[in-house]
Design an enzyme around this catalytic site. Sequence first.
Site, mmCIF file in Angstrom:
data_model
loop_
_atom_site.group_PDB
_atom_site.id
_atom_site.type_symbol
_atom_site.label_atom_id
_atom_site.label_comp_id
_atom_site.label_asym_id
_atom_site.label_seq_id
_atom_site.Cartn_x
_atom_site.Cartn_y
_atom_site.Cartn_z
ATOM 1 N N GLY A 264 -57.143 18.652 -22.476
ATOM 2 C CA GLY A 264 -58.100 18.306 -23.250
ATOM 3 C C GLY A 264 -57.514 18.526 -24.507
ATOM 4 C CB ALA A 265 -57.637 20.529 -26.911
ATOM 5 C CG MET A 266 -53.018 25.700 -25.109
ATOM 6 S SD MET A 266 -54.009 26.324 -24.675
ATOM 7 C CE MET A 266 -53.768 28.352 -24.204
ATOM 8 C CD GLU A 267 -57.524 28.172 -25.456
ATOM 9 O OE1 GLU A 267 -57.740 29.101 -24.254
ATOM 10 O OE2 GLU A 267 -57.844 27.596 -24.671
ATOM 11 C CG ASN A 268 -51.315 26.866 -28.613
ATOM 12 O OD1 ASN A 268 -51.764 27.013 -27.384
ATOM 13 N ND2 ASN A 268 -51.699 25.486 -29.055
ATOM 14 C CG HIS A 298 -64.524 23.865 -25.679
ATOM 15 N ND1 HIS A 298 -65.147 24.140 -24.559
ATOM 16 C CD2 HIS A 298 -62.929 24.500 -25.077
ATOM 17 C CE1 HIS A 298 -63.742 24.781 -23.654
ATOM 18 N NE2 HIS A 298 -63.036 25.123 -24.203
ATOM 19 C CD GLU A 299 -59.638 23.619 -26.643
ATOM 20 O OE1 GLU A 299 -58.890 24.650 -27.152
ATOM 21 O OE2 GLU A 299 -60.065 23.057 -26.093
ATOM 22 C CG HIS A 302 -61.064 28.488 -26.481
ATOM 23 N ND1 HIS A 302 -61.737 29.886 -25.554
ATOM 24 C CD2 HIS A 302 -61.111 27.690 -25.873
ATOM 25 C CE1 HIS A 302 -61.116 29.259 -24.488
ATOM 26 N NE2 HIS A 302 -61.427 27.731 -24.970
ATOM 27 C CD GLU A 321 -60.941 27.651 -21.111
ATOM 28 O OE1 GLU A 321 -61.885 26.594 -21.236
ATOM 29 O OE2 GLU A 321 -60.049 27.706 -21.680
#
Length: 828
Positions: A264-268, A298-299, A302, A321
Amino acid sequence: MTTPSPTRRYPSLRRTEAETRAAALTVDAVEVELDLTAPDAATFGSRTTLRFSSRAPETFVDFRGEELTEATLNGRPVPPERWQAGRLALDGLAAENTLVVAGRMAYSSDGEGLHRHVDPADGATYLYAMSFLDAAPRWFACFDQPDLKARYRFAVTAPPEWTVLGNGPSEPAGPGRWTLVPPEPLSTYFVTLVAGPYASVTAEHDGIELGFHVRASLRRELEAEAPDLVEVTARSFDFYHRLFGVRYPFGEYHQAFVPDFNAGAMENPGCVTFRDSFVYRGRATDAERAGRASVIAHEMAHQWFGDLVTMRWWDDLWLNESFAEYMGHRCCTDATRYPVWTEFGIRRKNWGAVADQAPSTHPVAGTGAVDAAAALQDFDGISYAKGAAVLRQLVAYLGDDVFVAGLRTYFTRHAFGNAEFAELIACWTDAGAVDLEAWAAAWLRTAGMDTLDVAPAATGAVVTVTGPDGGPSPRPHALTVAGVDAAGAVTPLVDLVLRGDAAPIAVPDGTVLVVPDGTDATWARVRFGADGWSDVAAVLPTVEDEAVLVVVHNAVRDAVRDATLDPAVALDLVTASLAGVQPEVLVTVVLGATSALAGPYSPVAERPERLARLHALALAVVDSSPAGSDRQLAGFRQAVASSADVDRLRAWAAGHDLPPGLALDSELTWTVVERLVELTGDDAVLDRTLAQDSSSSAAVHAARARAARPTAAAKEEAWRLLTQPSEVSAYEVYATAEGFFRAGQEELTAPYVERYFAEIGATAEFRRGWALGRVAGLAFPHLAADARTVALAERALAGDLPDPVRREVVDGLDLLRRAVASLERFAG
């Protein structure tokens, strides 16, 4: 020095290797130079300079390039034969070292490493980097593990008209050149780069520069969505700043919506990447925007859980997570216009419940991941949904003040470093938590679901809890027992902490149904006593309380999977009640879940009749909804997916006879066309629709439709795409897997059931990581629910399967066995 990569099969980093390397090394700085000036070539240039100290004479660096063109350690060449299986062995290390590694790296099409996408709408090329879980070495040399953080500097050369983004501010350094310097140390797995002719919207909030980016062909859609994106982002920042007492530490905050994204997404840090379907091409409902908002929140969570403080090893991935899942839903509900706990209950908790009852279940914490590849398999509904549900229980156990105070200590004590579960427990203990180890042992270090049930008693009823094995449970359940009367009114009966046995409760006269977890507060399967389903049938059509609806519908799904509720009875329950349910997210999820009752949980001969009932139910939802409402749209989408009326579908595809208030847009058009092509195999309508919509989203829809065509030639063509190498995008392959096995085509696809188990393991020769497991999972023949398919799956598992494929077959077999058990009991 030029030498080709000796192998494409890479060993996964073992935990013991990571511990040895972390004890030996401190990585001070990483400088990465990238040459992206020829994005249409197969490879790009990457040169990395690593400065590190060592307390051991030897180690290895990770490098998964196509060619190694330079490798020097402290000015001395490293022999090329030391590059084996994606690792470059180093010896003769000094106390302080400088390592230079350069080579040609392959652009990817599987969403990992440096992914390249050519937009069919305009032919423009877009890049983004996905370094999770062990993909960073596919685009730069690094010591790839979460506990070797370093400061980074990027120098990027690319076409001058491009936008270039990353984990730090992007500064022009001349025509076609950019420098990016992230402000804080980073773990390799969340280092990213986004580059291409992206369209952008910028804003500012509380001193933080915000950027939103998407392919140029989606510029108009981004501009339409930008006000909501900015509002959710701003309110989420305010919420986390208030709650955590620690400001966001990574400078600018970019959110890039990129093509072909697997997750869904990535928390870079500083540059979060999302799948670009969140920038809606068609009409979106409030529930869909709420889902997007929860991903944004959510991201952002993170940035603290995972980025500011990072797990030391993947064994503690729940520190990332579970917390982000819990905080994202809490943030959305408390700080934005999108309350999402109902969505969490009906969608996310069911996802977690399936995982927690599968043979592959595992504890929330301490998953025992011996290597990075094993850890990837545990990014599932347990690490996300169960972990978040357990955290809700922890807040009830500790009290919110202690919970938050412990988190604040955790962030300040371990900022920009790594931590383990024990260190978080220490922070909560310092904040006043008592006996937390026992609570954690019961909830976080055990697997499986307890069962809450009710039984009659002299005082009214007894609420019971049993563990996954049917015996006593060690877990304390903080919950509210509720009663439902004949009119559907819900009354809280008692708040209690159920500790391993049973609790008598008083039940007022007129109560028809006792709901053991009336506010959907805990993590457990729910049943309603010996006569429970008749009691549910008596009250469900009039219940409006969302939490009770979530609990009941989750219990229905779980009992069907458990072969304790006849799927035909479940269909009766849903049919009698859903037309009166108002929240769109409940309608969408329950209608979608009901399709299984006309699929694997139905005898093949009865599937058309059950599908017709589902279609009638969807039309009833449409007819009972206000014109133009989200609920109407949700019902119509399911009506299309379940329709067997070709003439009506053709009319809808032409924009005729639509329900009042509904109009076709590009996505709704494809919904109709996909079903029409599935029933008719009509390539002409598919070609006409593609001629009108040349987007990458259209290509995905078309791939799903082609795979669903009811002809032998179409199935063979789709099967080749699933089981042989190609240049087709990962999304199109996923869509092909989704479209292959379809109800109503069982005879046509029967030969491919055996072929699936015989051939799917060999796809590891040309797929890896996320894509390898995802295709295997999406293509699993769930509709072939019989003893023969079970035997084929068991035989495949007795052989040699790659780990990602094995996990999907194990979980698929579990669901298959459940469907077979249900059929044997209720349809035999």
